[in-house]
Write a protein that holds these residues in place. Structure first.
Motif, PDB file in Angstrom:
ATOM      1  N   LYS A 152      65.916  85.779  88.112  1.00 46.86           N
ATOM      2  CA  LYS A 152      65.847  84.330  88.085  1.00 46.86           C
ATOM      3  C   LYS A 152      65.996  83.850  89.520  1.00 46.86           C
ATOM      4  O   LYS A 152      67.006  84.109  90.169  1.00 46.86           O
ATOM      5  CB  LYS A 152      66.957  83.760  87.211  1.00 46.86           C
ATOM      6  N   MET A 182      58.843  74.441  92.594  1.00 47.44           N
ATOM      7  CA  MET A 182      59.021  75.558  91.667  1.00 47.44           C
ATOM      8  C   MET A 182      57.836  75.748  90.722  1.00 47.44           C
ATOM      9  O   MET A 182      57.834  76.647  89.893  1.00 47.44           O
ATOM     10  CB  MET A 182      60.296  75.357  90.840  1.00 47.44           C
ATOM     11  N   ASN A 205      56.632  73.984  88.094  1.00 45.34           N
ATOM     12  CA  ASN A 205      56.917  73.803  86.672  1.00 45.34           C
ATOM     13  C   ASN A 205      57.208  72.324  86.451  1.00 45.34           C
ATOM     14  O   ASN A 205      57.924  71.702  87.232  1.00 45.34           O
ATOM     15  CB  ASN A 205      58.112  74.666  86.257  1.00 45.34           C
ATOM     16  N   LYS A 241      65.527  78.320  88.246  1.00 45.43           N
ATOM     17  CA  LYS A 241      64.632  78.492  87.102  1.00 45.43           C
ATOM     18  C   LYS A 241      65.440  79.106  85.960  1.00 45.43           C
ATOM     19  O   LYS A 241      66.053  80.158  86.135  1.00 45.43           O
ATOM     20  CB  LYS A 241      63.490  79.425  87.487  1.00 45.43           C
ATOM     21  N   VAL A 253      60.757  77.752  79.816  1.00 47.69           N
ATOM     22  CA  VAL A 253      61.292  77.811  81.176  1.00 47.69           C
ATOM     23  C   VAL A 253      61.404  76.401  81.728  1.00 47.69           C
ATOM     24  O   VAL A 253      60.488  75.594  81.588  1.00 47.69           O
ATOM     25  CB  VAL A 253      60.378  78.668  82.085  1.00 47.69           C
ATOM     26  N   ILE A 298      63.411  73.921  85.139  1.00 45.69           N
ATOM     27  CA  ILE A 298      64.067  73.939  86.441  1.00 45.69           C
ATOM     28  C   ILE A 298      65.294  73.046  86.363  1.00 45.69           C
ATOM     29  O   ILE A 298      65.210  71.893  85.938  1.00 45.69           O
ATOM     30  CB  ILE A 298      63.133  73.445  87.565  1.00 45.69           C
TER      31      ILE A 298
END
Length: 175
Positions: free
Chosen positions: A66, A103, A105, A136, A150, A152
């Motif tokens: 991670k 990231m 996302n 994450k 998933v 953040i």
């Protein structure tokens, strides 16, 4: 006669010098030709396709580590020319936007401490910079059929001074 011997010797020296120069010129031409051929045979690899980078990300995928990063967000330049009554809300949107872009996302969740830090001086007086940790994480679902989602998590990192701080990778904390 001695003059002619000297002249013959000079001419012979000139000829050997010319021959040596021709040979070195031929060698350099051959070497440059080899270099150009070698360069042309190598495939051009774009910056984002470099093998070292690919190997690095493959190792990360294999380990399933991670990833967690610490970054400084300059809110002052992001909310420049925004009217006073919209500064703190815009700062929160910009933090969310930064985390999503960094990231890669869209599901970003901001910790309440970050919110309190941004709103600490009121709606108008947003702090110039904020140091955050981007982590994450996976949301474990109770159903077996659905994949783990998933997201953040943006957490506040309290810092006395922002001078010299750079974005860096951090080992994520185990909770």
């Amino acid at each position: 006669m001695p003059k002619s011997d000297k002249q013959n010797a000079k001419q012979a020296a000139k000829q050997t010098a010319k021959q040596a120069a021709k040979q070195t010129a031929k060698k350099t031409v051959k070497q440059t030709a080899k270099k150009t051929v070698k360069k042309s045979l190598k495939p051009k690899i774009k910056r984002h396709q470099r093998p070292k980078v690919q190997r690095f990300f493959n190792k990360l995928k294999q380990r399933k580590v991670k990833t967690s990063f610490e970054a400084t967000i300059n809110l002052h330049k992001l909310i420049h020319k925004i009217q006073f009554k919209k500064r703190a809300p815009r700062a929160m949107k910009e933090i969310r936007k930064f985390a999503a872009q960094f990231m890669k996302n869209d599901d970003v969740r901001i910790d309440t401490k970050v919110n309190k830090q941004v709103w600490s001086q009121g709606i108008k007086g947003v702090p110039f910079r904020v140091r955050v940790r981007l982590t994450k994480k996976t949301e474990k679902s109770e159903e077996q059929n659905t994949p783990n989602k998933v997201y953040i998590l943006v957490q506040l990192v309290e810092v006395k001074n922002f001078k010299g701080l750079k974005t860096r990778r951090v080992k994520p904390e185990q909770n």
